[in-house]
Design an enzyme around this catalytic site. Structure first.
Site, PDB file in Angstrom:
ATOM      1  CB  THR A  57      -0.918   0.009   1.243  1.00 31.60           C
ATOM      2  OG1 THR A  57      -1.660  -1.196   1.299  1.00 31.60           O
ATOM      3  CG2 THR A  57      -1.867   1.190   1.205  1.00 31.60           C
ATOM      4  CE1 TYR A 120     -17.004  -1.413  -6.202  1.00 32.24           C
ATOM      5  CE2 TYR A 120     -16.945  -3.425  -7.500  1.00 32.24           C
ATOM      6  CZ  TYR A 120     -17.529  -2.204  -7.211  1.00 32.24           C
ATOM      7  OH  TYR A 120     -18.621  -1.788  -7.913  1.00 32.24           O
ATOM      8  CE1 TYR A 146      -2.661  -4.032   5.798  1.00 28.26           C
ATOM      9  CE2 TYR A 146      -2.130  -3.841   3.471  1.00 28.26           C
ATOM     10  CZ  TYR A 146      -2.364  -3.246   4.692  1.00 28.26           C
ATOM     11  OH  TYR A 146      -2.303  -1.875   4.806  1.00 28.26           O
ATOM     12  NE  ARG A 151      -4.793   2.195   2.722  1.00 27.58           N
ATOM     13  CZ  ARG A 151      -4.441   3.146   1.853  1.00 27.58           C
ATOM     14  NH1 ARG A 151      -4.898   3.100   0.623  1.00 27.58           N
ATOM     15  NH2 ARG A 151      -3.643   4.135   2.217  1.00 27.58           N
ATOM     16  CE  LYS A 174       0.644  -3.362   7.082  1.00 28.28           C
ATOM     17  NZ  LYS A 174       0.987  -2.658   5.816  1.00 28.28           N
ATOM     18  CB  ILE A 216       4.234  -4.402   8.273  1.00 30.02           C
ATOM     19  CG1 ILE A 216       4.715  -5.852   8.420  1.00 30.02           C
ATOM     20  CG2 ILE A 216       4.386  -3.930   6.828  1.00 30.02           C
ATOM     21  CD1 ILE A 216       3.963  -6.868   7.582  1.00 30.02           C
TER      22      ILE A 216
END
Length: 305
Positions: A57, A120, A146, A151, A174, A216
């Protein structure tokens, strides 16, 4: 020694323990600036970070072409030279594409892949298990999940983590949900070899106190030594000292996320002459009032190149 989670019959080797830096991707004139990228990578290695994360990202992965990804991964692997693991972001909302990206990362010498929950599409928990299992089955290197629902619009549950943690190639997660109930349930349901890395710089000390394996980090692009010290203090049991450092970092860490990542961290690094303040659309330049707040926080913390 404290042991978190259920104990299994054999333990996986952690991909890394400590501070991993989610590297920015420097651009200049619209192209990837590999010279600046190599300098940034060398700076991280000199600071003693424990892992390098590329094409994630913070690295603006959604805007990178395949040839650019390959060049960045190759450069990072060459510079790391097996001193620290190189972890490549290979997530996609298409399982087939995530498999393709992961296989390519493995072929270029990556030590592990980092795969975000599909965005999405908003997969069900059964879909998440199927997606991650398909990617993990396709490669021979470890995979880090992750979870960043802010997001992607979907979050893994502790029950899903428990199922996925049994896969021999799935090393951990993460965690950037900010959901500490989820993190506690995950630690209790999963074997201790299912690592949890903080995905939010602000959450690092708290997650380490719950048996986390490190962070991270976006902030480590700017302050790698301090972020590594934060994790080192937490791992050594000096949680009070870690807490003091975490609190001292608060204003800077919040300023680094005053706009969507990596807009602020690139502005901060450009101020230090480490890379150009250049992003790819749809990300755009930082608002002047927020830039002033960021620079004030940098000055207050004493950030220097």
């Amino acid at each position: 020694m404290l042991v978190f989670g259920k104990v299994g019959s054999s333990l996986k080797t952690p991909v890394f323990i400590g501070c991993g830096t989610a590297l920015v991707t420097p651009f200049r004139g619209g192209s990837v600036d590999l010279e600046a990228f190599r300098a940034l990578t060398a700076r991280q290695l000199d600071a003693g970070v424990d892992a390098l994360i590329v094409c994630a990202t913070t690295g603006e992965a959604p805007t990178l072409r395949d040839d650019e990804r390959d060049a960045l991964v190759t450069a990072c692997v060459e510079q790391a030279a097996h001193r620290v693991p190189v972890i490549v972001g290979t997530g996609s909302n298409s399982t087939a594409h995530a498999v393709e990206l992961s296989r390519q990362a493995e072929s270029l010498g990556a030590d592990a892949v980092l795969v975000v929950t599909p965005y999405y599409n908003k997969a069900t928990q059964a879909g998440l298990i199927a997606h991650y299992t398909a990617v993990a089955d396709a490669v021979r290197i470890p995979m880090i999940l992750y979870n960043v629902p802010s997001r992607t619009g979907v979050s893994c549950t502790a029950e899903t983590y428990a199922v996925l943690s049994a896969h021999p190639n799935i090393a951990g997660v993460k965690e950037a949900s900010g959901n500490f109930a989820l993190i506690q349930d995950t630690r209790n349901r999963c074997a201790p070899d299912f690592c949890v890395w903080s995905g939010n710089d602000e959450d690092t000390t708290a997650i380490m106190a719950l048996g986390g394996s490190g962070v991270i980090s976006t902030a480590a692009n700017l302050i790698p030594r301090e972020m590594r010290e934060l994790v080192t203090l937490s791992r050594s049991g000096s949680l009070h000292k870690a807490g003091v450092l975490q609190l001292r970092m608060t204003d800077l860490l919040r300023a680094l996320f005053i706009e969507v990542n990596p807009i602020p961290v690139k502005a901060a690094m450009a101020r230090l002459g480490l890379c150009a303040d250049e992003l790819r659309l749809p990300l755009c330049a930082m608002q002047p009032e927020n830039r002033e707040k960021l620079f004030a926080a940098m000055d207050a913390f004493g950030v220097r190149a």
